[in-house]
Design a protein around this motif. Structure first.
Motif, mmCIF file in Angstrom:
data_model
loop_
_atom_site.group_PDB
_atom_site.id
_atom_site.type_symbol
_atom_site.label_atom_id
_atom_site.label_comp_id
_atom_site.label_asym_id
_atom_site.label_seq_id
_atom_site.Cartn_x
_atom_site.Cartn_y
_atom_site.Cartn_z
ATOM 1 N N LEU A 165 -36.651 64.488 174.202
ATOM 2 C CA LEU A 165 -37.523 65.277 173.326
ATOM 3 C C LEU A 165 -36.847 65.701 172.019
ATOM 4 N N ASN A 166 -35.581 65.331 171.905
ATOM 5 C CA ASN A 166 -34.876 65.503 170.634
ATOM 6 C C ASN A 166 -35.572 64.750 169.505
ATOM 7 N N ASP A 167 -36.260 63.661 169.871
ATOM 8 C CA ASP A 167 -36.895 62.802 168.862
ATOM 9 C C ASP A 167 -38.382 63.067 168.735
ATOM 10 N N VAL A 168 -38.877 64.152 169.293
ATOM 11 C CA VAL A 168 -40.320 64.373 169.274
ATOM 12 C C VAL A 168 -40.681 65.644 168.494
ATOM 13 N N VAL A 169 -41.554 65.475 167.495
ATOM 14 C CA VAL A 169 -42.100 66.630 166.778
ATOM 15 C C VAL A 169 -43.613 66.637 167.031
ATOM 16 N N ASP A 170 -44.161 67.808 167.328
ATOM 17 C CA ASP A 170 -45.563 67.954 167.717
ATOM 18 C C ASP A 170 -46.424 68.196 166.470
ATOM 19 N N GLU A 171 -47.355 67.278 166.199
ATOM 20 C CA GLU A 171 -48.169 67.386 164.978
ATOM 21 C C GLU A 171 -49.334 68.363 165.112
ATOM 22 N N SER A 172 -49.547 68.877 166.310
ATOM 23 C CA SER A 172 -50.706 69.766 166.519
ATOM 24 C C SER A 172 -50.359 71.231 166.321
ATOM 25 N N ASP A 173 -49.081 71.515 166.104
ATOM 26 C CA ASP A 173 -48.620 72.894 166.193
ATOM 27 C C ASP A 173 -48.459 73.557 164.827
ATOM 28 N N PRO A 174 -49.250 74.590 164.527
ATOM 29 C CA PRO A 174 -49.118 75.257 163.224
ATOM 30 C C PRO A 174 -47.882 76.158 163.149
ATOM 31 N N ASP A 175 -47.232 76.394 164.307
ATOM 32 C CA ASP A 175 -46.150 77.376 164.353
ATOM 33 C C ASP A 175 -44.754 76.788 164.487
ATOM 34 N N LEU A 176 -44.664 75.495 164.666
ATOM 35 C CA LEU A 176 -43.341 74.903 164.920
ATOM 36 C C LEU A 176 -43.269 73.465 164.434
ATOM 37 N N ASP A 177 -42.176 73.144 163.703
ATOM 38 C CA ASP A 177 -41.969 71.731 163.359
ATOM 39 C C ASP A 177 -40.560 71.273 163.749
ATOM 40 N N GLU A 178 -39.989 71.943 164.738
ATOM 41 C CA GLU A 178 -38.652 71.596 165.235
ATOM 42 C C GLU A 178 -38.773 70.533 166.332
ATOM 43 N N PRO A 179 -37.651 69.805 166.620
ATOM 44 C CA PRO A 179 -37.695 68.882 167.765
ATOM 45 C C PRO A 179 -38.044 69.646 169.044
ATOM 46 N N GLN A 180 -38.772 68.999 169.925
ATOM 47 C CA GLN A 180 -39.327 69.697 171.084
ATOM 48 C C GLN A 180 -38.291 70.188 172.092
ATOM 49 N N ILE A 181 -37.091 69.609 172.069
ATOM 50 C CA ILE A 181 -36.077 70.122 173.007
ATOM 51 C C ILE A 181 -35.759 71.578 172.670
ATOM 52 N N GLU A 182 -35.824 71.905 171.381
ATOM 53 C CA GLU A 182 -35.612 73.291 170.943
ATOM 54 C C GLU A 182 -36.638 74.211 171.589
ATOM 55 N N HIS A 183 -37.883 73.766 171.545
ATOM 56 C CA HIS A 183 -38.969 74.591 172.090
ATOM 57 C C HIS A 183 -38.803 74.813 173.599
ATOM 58 N N LEU A 184 -38.364 73.787 174.310
ATOM 59 C CA LEU A 184 -38.155 73.945 175.762
ATOM 60 C C LEU A 184 -37.122 75.024 176.031
ATOM 61 N N LEU A 185 -36.018 74.926 175.284
ATOM 62 C CA LEU A 185 -34.924 75.882 175.508
ATOM 63 C C LEU A 185 -35.294 77.276 175.014
ATOM 64 N N GLN A 186 -35.999 77.347 173.888
ATOM 65 C CA GLN A 186 -36.418 78.666 173.373
ATOM 66 C C GLN A 186 -37.333 79.362 174.383
ATOM 67 N N THR A 187 -38.251 78.606 174.959
ATOM 68 C CA THR A 187 -39.174 79.186 175.940
ATOM 69 C C THR A 187 -38.414 79.660 177.176
ATOM 70 N N ALA A 188 -37.595 78.766 177.730
ATOM 71 C CA ALA A 188 -36.887 79.095 178.971
ATOM 72 C C ALA A 188 -35.930 80.269 178.767
ATOM 73 N N GLU A 189 -35.225 80.287 177.645
ATOM 74 C CA GLU A 189 -34.270 81.365 177.382
ATOM 75 C C GLU A 189 -34.977 82.715 177.212
ATOM 76 N N ALA A 190 -36.140 82.701 176.558
ATOM 77 C CA ALA A 190 -36.890 83.952 176.370
ATOM 78 C C ALA A 190 -37.363 84.493 177.726
ATOM 79 N N ILE A 191 -37.795 83.609 178.601
ATOM 80 C CA ILE A 191 -38.232 84.035 179.942
ATOM 81 C C ILE A 191 -37.045 84.584 180.723
ATOM 82 N N ARG A 192 -35.923 83.875 180.612
ATOM 83 C CA ARG A 192 -34.721 84.249 181.373
ATOM 84 C C ARG A 192 -34.265 85.669 181.047
ATOM 85 N N LYS A 193 -34.424 86.040 179.784
ATOM 86 C CA LYS A 193 -34.025 87.384 179.362
ATOM 87 C C LYS A 193 -34.842 88.458 180.070
#
Ligand SMILES: O[C@H]1[C@H](O)[C@@H](O)[C@H](O)[C@@H](O)[C@H]1O
Ligand SMILES: [Fe+2]
Ligand SMILES: [Fe+2]
Length: 336
Positions: A100-128
């Motif tokens: 997912l390092n190579d995947v950017v989601d074109e449907s998202d108005p809030d994020l244009d980062e590679p999707q691996i970032e989003h996976l980790l951002q989500t999981a880390e926020a929950i973990r806290k």
């Protein structure tokens, strides 16, 4: 079966719990059930504003046009059949995350980062906020893995068939769905079998009997289920319906839910805050967190003999005192 939502509505108080908090002079955050919700996204707009003029607006609207025109009942049936075979690749969860390092989601108005970032951002926020719910950390990590459908080895599907909000097909498209106007060009829109409130479904039939538009949610659900995950049913529900904003945000399609859906929806609404509001330009240090997630993926839970009895009768097992049942959330290699 009809569920009375008035008694214990999962939608109740969801917006009203929010309080304004001043973190410093510049930043105003909304506090919602302990979670700090940023007021604006990385582009300076409120989250999920599909109409505001921004660098992403046009591309996102164009995405939804294609999505709404092409997601038909027939299309979904075909995709479920083709991808249900899981005969494309075998790989581990972490290998898939790295793709997912190579995947950017074109449907998202809030994020244009590679999707691996989003996976980790989500999981880390929950973990806290939920340090002990490791199943929810893992759910955060894998919930968007289905976006690999965009990659050639997974069929290289177009964005409209992979990302974006999802909705039921086979019944009327609810007005609350983002850019609803484009459904007018969907062949199912004028089909009398599919364009009524219930369409091919019935009251309280349960979401598992409802066909959702095809994309990363349903694909990842299928992969998890067919690879015999031991994640709890709330995790599978989150994976399968996290893009179903018409339901979990707007309360549409409630009439199709059953009791189990109502229970699971509570976890989905918790999850959604982390999925949506963790989107940011601040990168997670991958090397730092990787060992934790690798250990989580490979985590083995042992059950002692008190918990084991419901699996088989230990009195018939001569060595029962040393019997350990190994439970892993996923096998080392999964079929995709
Ligand atoms: O644009 C986003 C993105 O594609 C997410 O992965 C999906 O879950 C959301 O529902 C959607 O709005
Ligand atoms: Fe998603
Ligand atoms: Fe997500």
């Amino acid at each position: 079966m009809t569920i009375d939502f008035d008694e214990q509505s999962p939608f109740e108080g969801y917006e009203t719990q929010e309080k304004k908090v001043h973190i410093d002079e510049k930043e105003v955050l909304l506090l919602n059930g302990g979670f700090l919700v940023p007021h604006t996204n990385s582009f300076g707009h409120t989250f999920r504003d599909y109409d505001v003029e921004s660098e992403r607006q046009e591309g996102v609207e164009n995405f939804y046009k294609n999505n709404h025109i092409n997601q038909t009942c027939d299309f979904v049936k075909k995709m479920r059949e083709v991808y249900g075979k899981l005969n494309r690749v075998e790989m581990s969860i972490w290998e898939c995350c790295e793709l997912l390092n190579d995947v950017v989601d074109e449907s998202d108005p809030d994020l244009d980062e590679p999707q691996i970032e989003h996976l980790l951002q989500t999981a880390e926020a929950i973990r806290k906020d939920y340090p002990d719910e490791d199943w929810l950390h893992l759910t955060g990590l894998i919930h968007d893995l289905g976006k690999v459908l965009l990659l050639p080895s997974f069929g290289g599907l177009p964005q409209w068939a992979v990302v974006g909000d999802t909705f039921p097909v086979g019944c009327a498209f609810d007005e609350s769905i983002v850019h609803h106007k484009y459904f007018k060009e969907n062949p199912d829109y004028n089909n009398p079998a599919y364009n009524t409130k219930y369409g091919v479904y019935s009251e309280g039939c349960g979401l598992k009997n409802v066909m959702m538009s095809w994309g990363h949610d349903d694909y990842m659900y299928l992969v998890a289920k067919e690879n015999k995950t031991t994640l709890p049913s709330a995790a599978l529900f989150i994976i399968r319906y996290h893009s179903f904003y018409a339901l979990h945000r707007s309360g549409a399609y409630k009439h199709l839910m059953n009791k189990e859906d109502v229970e699971n929806l509570k976890w989905l609404q918790i999850f959604n805050k982390y999925d949506l509001y963790s989107k940011s330009k601040v990168r997670v240090d991958l090397e730092k967190v990787k060992p934790y997630y690798l250990s989580l993926i490979n985590k083995v839970t042992s059950l002692d003999s008190t918990n084991i009895t419901h699996i088989f009768d230990i009195s018939t097992c001569p060595d029962y005192e040393i019997v350990i049942v190994l439970l892993q959330y996923f096998p080392a290699k999964l079929k995709w």
